[in-house]
Scaffold this active site. Structure first.
Site, PDB file in Angstrom:
ATOM      1  N   LEU A   8       0.958  -1.144   0.099  1.00 43.32           N
ATOM      2  CA  LEU A   8      -0.059  -0.098  -0.049  1.00 43.32           C
ATOM      3  C   LEU A   8       0.715   1.342  -0.109  1.00 43.32           C
ATOM      4  O   LEU A   8       1.592   1.532   0.955  1.00 43.32           O
ATOM      5  CB  LEU A   8      -0.825   0.162   1.090  1.00 43.32           C
ATOM      6  CG  LEU A   8      -1.788  -1.373   1.432  1.00 43.32           C
ATOM      7  CD1 LEU A   8      -2.649  -0.993   2.446  1.00 43.32           C
ATOM      8  CD2 LEU A   8      -2.639  -1.746   0.189  1.00 43.32           C
ATOM      9  N   ALA A  10      -0.141   4.310  -1.677  1.00 46.65           N
ATOM     10  CA  ALA A  10      -1.184   5.380  -2.351  1.00 46.65           C
ATOM     11  C   ALA A  10      -1.333   6.673  -1.612  1.00 46.65           C
ATOM     12  O   ALA A  10      -2.022   7.694  -2.067  1.00 46.65           O
ATOM     13  CB  ALA A  10      -2.375   4.906  -2.727  1.00 46.65           C
ATOM     14  N   GLY A  11      -0.952   6.677  -0.193  1.00 44.65           N
ATOM     15  CA  GLY A  11      -1.115   7.776   0.914  1.00 44.65           C
ATOM     16  C   GLY A  11      -0.521   9.012   0.074  1.00 44.65           C
ATOM     17  O   GLY A  11       0.620   9.024  -0.142  1.00 44.65           O
ATOM     18  N   ARG A  15       1.330  14.931   6.529  1.00 48.78           N
ATOM     19  CA  ARG A  15       2.168  15.337   7.752  1.00 48.78           C
ATOM     20  C   ARG A  15       3.817  15.585   7.368  1.00 48.78           C
ATOM     21  O   ARG A  15       4.335  16.208   8.248  1.00 48.78           O
ATOM     22  CB  ARG A  15       2.074  14.449   8.805  1.00 48.78           C
ATOM     23  CG  ARG A  15       0.428  14.771   9.569  1.00 48.78           C
ATOM     24  CD  ARG A  15       0.161  13.712  10.459  1.00 48.78           C
ATOM     25  NE  ARG A  15       1.183  13.449  11.431  1.00 48.78           N
ATOM     26  CZ  ARG A  15       1.117  12.298  12.223  1.00 48.78           C
ATOM     27  NH1 ARG A  15       0.156  11.226  12.257  1.00 48.78           N
ATOM     28  NH2 ARG A  15       1.966  12.325  13.393  1.00 48.78           N
ATOM     29  N   GLN A  73      -4.623   3.714  -7.043  1.00 50.30           N
ATOM     30  CA  GLN A  73      -5.933   4.140  -6.228  1.00 50.30           C
ATOM     31  C   GLN A  73      -6.330   5.596  -6.605  1.00 50.30           C
ATOM     32  O   GLN A  73      -5.567   6.438  -6.105  1.00 50.30           O
ATOM     33  CB  GLN A  73      -5.815   3.889  -5.063  1.00 50.30           C
ATOM     34  CG  GLN A  73      -6.941   4.110  -4.139  1.00 50.30           C
ATOM     35  CD  GLN A  73      -6.738   4.194  -2.542  1.00 50.30           C
ATOM     36  OE1 GLN A  73      -5.598   3.969  -2.171  1.00 50.30           O
ATOM     37  NE2 GLN A  73      -7.663   3.884  -1.884  1.00 50.30           N
ATOM     38  N   ALA A 421      59.804  19.487 -13.688  1.00 45.98           N
ATOM     39  CA  ALA A 421      58.780  20.370 -12.989  1.00 45.98           C
ATOM     40  C   ALA A 421      58.535  21.797 -13.531  1.00 45.98           C
ATOM     41  O   ALA A 421      59.234  22.413 -14.295  1.00 45.98           O
ATOM     42  CB  ALA A 421      59.398  20.768 -11.766  1.00 45.98           C
TER      43      ALA A 421
END
Length: 457
Positions: A8, A10-11, A15, A73, A421
């Protein structure tokens, strides 16, 4: 009989106050929903369907590499409605379907396996995951009839006797697929919220005299994350669990409280990790490695007996007995050989470095192929970019690059060659030759005295 899983996810997660879907917030470096998917797979549930809704495009993008399927959903009408949205996934299947939540990343593989064993051996039509806690206020209570579950009672509906029950419903289930589909067809939303609840499926099954079981686990495993504070709590619990596992496997953590190891990291025994190290992603660390303080290592392979101090290593490989740092930066797609020295303030980008090479300090190497036993003097720069394109530099075995040399790509320094160098090398240096690219020094006698007399000094 098949084993299937519904996650699940789908929320909306209001918050969290985030543009990122709640289930995509990370715990120990991995998205919560991917924690759950990976655990279900490890527990034997190979066919996984993720139920998405709010932020579905985000969730689908971040879980696609897990080879899952999706159900959508569109409206948030309760957990029962979410499962109803997966009817096409369940159609024609027989066996067990596990229903877990994508915002509960602390569930263990062992717990899922034990729950499945209890479900199958008890010949239950449904099995609940539950916990027993001292203060169950606000949680739905589980009332048993012997070993079986009689019903789930919401806190507000409990009698004074039922309020004393300490076993709570975690909101995670296993069902016989066909029994679940039949019960879902009878599900109603005649409640104040007008939603379809998965808990009502349990009541429907009890009314049909079907057996309902319960598998008990620790409360921490069932924690859902609905806020940033709960996210931090989950992070702390999982980090402690991960660190303990590595210590039990023979890894020394000087201070576990300040050691941050991702969920998928592998570490060999006799490795020692000092405080404030962050190890992320799919990193693999060998045996006998020493990680001194303040490094970040991501998606990299660190072979045996390497020593790293206060450095950043991203998507690269470090060979056996190599030392890195302090303050080195190894950028993606770099392959460092064995017994190499990568010293302070060295940056390596998308380059291969042969065995025994020394890059001691203040050097940049980009888009280069470096052989074995090469010595880079302080201040060397591989000039790999002309403002439009990147070019390759080759430094062959046993070459010596003098301090403050610029190697302007594309260029090759052949075997055993030297550069003087302060040179800017734009042409290939032949084998065992010396490349010098600097103007002849001119001394002007009395220059300072004359400048002072002219008033310019």
């Amino acid at each position: 009989m098949g084993k299937y899983a519904l996650i699940l996810a789908a929320g909306e997660g209001k918050r969290m106050k985030s543009a990122t879907s709640k289930v995509l917030h990370k715990v120990c470096g991995k998205e919560m929903v991917n924690h759950v998917i990976d655990i279900m797979r490890k527990a034997g549930f190979d066919d996984v369907n993720v139920i998405v809704g709010k932020g579905k495009d985000q969730v689908m993008a971040k879980t696609a590499d897990r080879e899952v399927s999706f159900s959508v959903q569109e409206e948030q009408l309760g957990t029962g409605h979410a499962v109803l949205c997966a009817k096409d996934f369940l159609a024609g299947k027989e066996g067990t379907v596990a229903i877990f939540t994508g915002d509960a990343p602390l569930i263990r593989e062992e717990t899922v396996k034990e729950m499945l064993k209890s479900h199958e051996e008890g010949a239950y039509s449904a099995t609940l995951l539950t916990s027993i806690i001292e203060d169950p206020s606000g949680y739905g209570r589980v009332k048993r009839d012997g070993n079986d579950v009689e019903k789930i009672i919401e806190h507000k509906d409990c009698t004074s006797e039922e309020l004393l029950l300490q076993e709570i419903n975690a909101g995670m289930y296993m069902f016989d697929v066909q029994e679940l589909l039949q019960a879902l067809s009878l599900l109603k939303n005649d409640n104040a919220q007008g939603e379809y609840y998965l808990t009502d499926v349990i009541e429907i099954m009890r009314e049909k005299n079907l057996k309902i079981g319960a598998s008990v686990t620790e409360f921490d495993e069932t924690r859902g994350v609905n806020s940033r504070a709960q996210l931090a709590e989950a992070e702390a619990i999982l980090r402690k669990r991960i660190n303990l596992r590595h210590m039990e496997n023979g890894v020394t953590l000087i201070d576990p409280n300040t050691t941050y190891i991702g969920a998928d990291v592998e570490i060999g025994n006799d490795t020692i990790i000092y405080p404030n190290n962050v190890i992320e992603g799919s990193t693999v660390i060998g045996s006998g490695v020493t990680l001194y303080q303040n490094s970040r290592i991501v998606d990299s392979v660190i072979h045996d007996e390497v020593s790293i101090t206060s450095s950043v290593i991203l998507s690269s490989q470090i060979g056996r007995k190599t030392t890195v740092g302090p303050f080195a930066y190894i950028r993606p797609e770099s392959v460092i050989g064995e017994e190499v020295k990568v010293g302070d303030f060295v940056e390596i980008k998308k380059s291969s470095i042969g065995n025994g090479t020394k890059i001691s300090h203040l050097t940049y190497i980009g888009d280069a192929e470096v052989g074995s036993r090469v010595n880079f003097g302080c201040g060397t720069v591989v000039v790999n970019y002309d403002g439009k394109s990147k070019f390759k530099t080759v430094v062959e075995d046993n070459a010596f690059i003098g301090c403050n040399t610029n190697l302007v790509a594309p260029v090759t320094v052949h075997k055993g060659a030297f550069t003087a160098a302060g040179s800017t090398i734009t042409d290939d240096v032949p084998e065992e030759g010396l490349g010098i690219a600097r103007t002849k020094q001119v001394n002007k006698e009395g220059w300072v005295k004359k400048r002072k007399e002219s008033g310019k000094y």
